[in-house]
Design a protein around this motif. Structure first.
Motif, mmCIF file in Angstrom:
data_model
loop_
_atom_site.group_PDB
_atom_site.id
_atom_site.type_symbol
_atom_site.label_atom_id
_atom_site.label_comp_id
_atom_site.label_asym_id
_atom_site.label_seq_id
_atom_site.Cartn_x
_atom_site.Cartn_y
_atom_site.Cartn_z
ATOM 1 N N ASP A 1 2.083 1.951 0.165
ATOM 2 C CA ASP A 1 2.283 2.516 1.505
ATOM 3 C C ASP A 1 2.208 1.473 2.612
ATOM 4 O OD1 ASP A 1 2.728 5.048 0.606
ATOM 5 O OD2 ASP A 1 0.794 5.875 1.242
ATOM 6 N N ARG A 2 1.276 0.572 2.538
ATOM 7 C CA ARG A 2 1.067 -0.389 3.624
ATOM 8 C C ARG A 2 1.844 -1.685 3.431
ATOM 9 N NH1 ARG A 2 -0.442 3.761 5.506
ATOM 10 N NH2 ARG A 2 -2.571 4.434 5.718
ATOM 11 N N THR A 3 2.375 -1.922 2.248
ATOM 12 C CA THR A 3 2.976 -3.236 1.979
ATOM 13 C C THR A 3 4.483 -3.238 1.826
ATOM 14 O OG1 THR A 3 2.637 -2.951 -0.400
ATOM 15 C CG2 THR A 3 0.873 -4.034 0.837
ATOM 16 N N ILE A 4 5.110 -2.113 1.627
ATOM 17 C CA ILE A 4 6.529 -2.115 1.255
ATOM 18 C C ILE A 4 7.486 -2.204 2.441
ATOM 19 C CG2 ILE A 4 6.897 0.372 1.187
ATOM 20 C CD1 ILE A 4 8.412 -0.232 -1.507
ATOM 21 N N PHE A 5 7.124 -1.683 3.593
ATOM 22 C CA PHE A 5 8.067 -1.609 4.709
ATOM 23 C C PHE A 5 8.531 -2.966 5.240
ATOM 24 C CE2 PHE A 5 6.086 2.687 5.019
ATOM 25 C CZ PHE A 5 7.217 3.375 4.622
ATOM 26 N N PRO A 6 7.682 -4.006 5.291
ATOM 27 C CA PRO A 6 8.212 -5.310 5.732
ATOM 28 C C PRO A 6 9.328 -5.858 4.826
ATOM 29 C CG PRO A 6 5.827 -5.310 5.841
ATOM 30 C CD PRO A 6 6.235 -4.035 5.162
ATOM 31 N N VAL B 1 -1.160 21.765 5.813
ATOM 32 C CA VAL B 1 -2.565 21.434 5.562
ATOM 33 C C VAL B 1 -2.876 19.973 5.905
ATOM 34 C CG1 VAL B 1 -4.286 21.160 3.720
ATOM 35 C CG2 VAL B 1 -2.909 23.234 3.841
ATOM 36 N N PHE B 2 -2.010 19.030 5.500
ATOM 37 C CA PHE B 2 -2.349 17.609 5.617
ATOM 38 C C PHE B 2 -1.934 16.967 6.939
ATOM 39 C CE2 PHE B 2 -2.575 18.132 1.001
ATOM 40 C CZ PHE B 2 -3.815 17.577 0.783
ATOM 41 N N HIS B 3 -0.887 17.394 7.583
ATOM 42 C CA HIS B 3 -0.446 16.860 8.882
ATOM 43 C C HIS B 3 -0.327 15.331 8.898
ATOM 44 C CE1 HIS B 3 -0.738 20.653 11.089
ATOM 45 N NE2 HIS B 3 -1.839 20.884 10.408
ATOM 46 N N ILE B 4 0.316 14.746 7.896
ATOM 47 C CA ILE B 4 0.493 13.296 7.849
ATOM 48 C C ILE B 4 1.801 12.951 8.557
ATOM 49 C CG2 ILE B 4 0.861 11.318 6.329
ATOM 50 C CD1 ILE B 4 -0.998 12.703 4.329
ATOM 51 N N PRO B 5 1.723 12.123 9.607
ATOM 52 C CA PRO B 5 2.942 11.783 10.353
ATOM 53 C C PRO B 5 3.857 10.849 9.554
ATOM 54 C CG PRO B 5 1.069 10.581 11.227
ATOM 55 C CD PRO B 5 0.540 11.504 10.173
ATOM 56 N N ARG B 6 5.093 10.801 9.939
ATOM 57 C CA ARG B 6 6.079 9.937 9.277
ATOM 58 C C ARG B 6 5.786 8.473 9.581
ATOM 59 N NH1 ARG B 6 9.909 12.705 6.562
ATOM 60 N NH2 ARG B 6 9.924 14.909 7.059
ATOM 61 N N PRO B 7 6.228 7.560 8.708
ATOM 62 C CA PRO B 7 5.903 6.136 8.897
ATOM 63 C C PRO B 7 6.359 5.565 10.233
ATOM 64 C CG PRO B 7 6.885 6.495 6.738
ATOM 65 C CD PRO B 7 6.958 7.795 7.476
ATOM 66 N N HIS C 1 9.647 8.324 4.815
ATOM 67 C CA HIS C 1 8.543 8.706 3.921
ATOM 68 C C HIS C 1 7.801 7.478 3.424
ATOM 69 C CE1 HIS C 1 8.942 13.005 3.455
ATOM 70 N NE2 HIS C 1 10.263 12.887 3.322
ATOM 71 N N TYR C 2 6.517 7.667 3.213
ATOM 72 C CA TYR C 2 5.713 6.668 2.500
ATOM 73 C C TYR C 2 5.982 6.839 1.007
ATOM 74 C CZ TYR C 2 2.948 6.146 6.772
ATOM 75 O OH TYR C 2 2.544 5.917 8.054
ATOM 76 N N PRO C 3 5.761 5.802 0.196
ATOM 77 C CA PRO C 3 5.903 5.966 -1.259
ATOM 78 C C PRO C 3 4.989 7.057 -1.834
ATOM 79 C CG PRO C 3 5.919 3.642 -0.721
ATOM 80 C CD PRO C 3 5.595 4.386 0.551
ATOM 81 N N SER C 4 3.797 7.232 -1.247
ATOM 82 C CA SER C 4 2.893 8.289 -1.745
ATOM 83 C C SER C 4 3.448 9.677 -1.466
ATOM 84 C CB SER C 4 1.504 8.139 -1.137
ATOM 85 O OG SER C 4 1.568 8.200 0.265
#
Length: 186
Positions: free
Chosen positions: A40-45, A112-118, A178-181
């Motif tokens: 999640d934190r390493t792939i976008f660059p 339930v989770f409310h996770i925002p988009r990357p 989307h994040y990979p997760s």
């Protein structure tokens, strides 16, 4: 009594194999979720420099046109098979139930989770804008929900659909929506 025991034993064995399949898919999902969390934190660059090509247009066509066209054709095929059959049964009906269940489950989990988009938490510019929450991916949940029923219908259709599902999940990450997760749990 003997025939009743044979029937009950057969039912219990079938139930056991269903539980094995459920545990296998849940275990695989949890493993992939862990891998997704690590990415999640390493792939976008690594993805952002790839943007700006004709591939971007193709990915947008894939997720915004081909995905919905495929679902529409699937629904038409299910209804055609059910109404064509004199007893109104089809092997595709469980796939329709899986589709509906996946849609409802994803809606509940997003609530339930409310996770925002990357792209909301960062300065990333996505290829496709979406205003809903990110976790889990509804596109991926729906296509993977159809994977097992289609695999049981035909191994060839299952393999083609599985490749389509993997491509869709990868493209969702490539588009920065989307994040990979999210994909792993979809």
């Amino acid at each position: 009594y003997f025939f009743c025991m044979i029937h009950w034993t057969k039912w219990a064995l079938e139930l056991r194999s269903v539980w094995k399949e459920v545990l296998l898919w849940c275990g695989a999902g949890l493993f992939l979720f862990g891998v997704g969390q690590a990415l999640d934190r390493t792939i976008f660059p690594y993805i952002v420099p790839l943007h700006g090509s004709d591939f971007d247009l193709w990915t947008i066509f894939f997720t915004e046109v081909l995905y919905y066209a495929g679902l529409g054709i699937f629904l038409l095929l299910v209804f055609w098979r059910v109404f064509k059959n004199p007893s109104h049964h089809s092997k595709l009906v469980p796939a329709l139930y899986a589709l509906i269940t996946a849609g409802i489950s994803v809606s509940v989990l997003k609530f339930v989770f409310h996770i925002p988009r990357p792209y909301i938490n960062t300065d990333l510019v996505p290829l496709v804008l979406d205003t809903t929450y990110s976790f889990p991916s509804s596109h991926v949940a729906v296509v993977f929900a159809l994977l097992i029923p289609l695999w049981r219908l035909s191994k060839y259709i299952g393999i083609v659909w599985g490749l389509f599902s993997l491509a869709l999940g990868s493209i969702q990450v490539y588009q920065l929506v989307h994040y990979p997760s999210d994909i792993a749990m979809g």
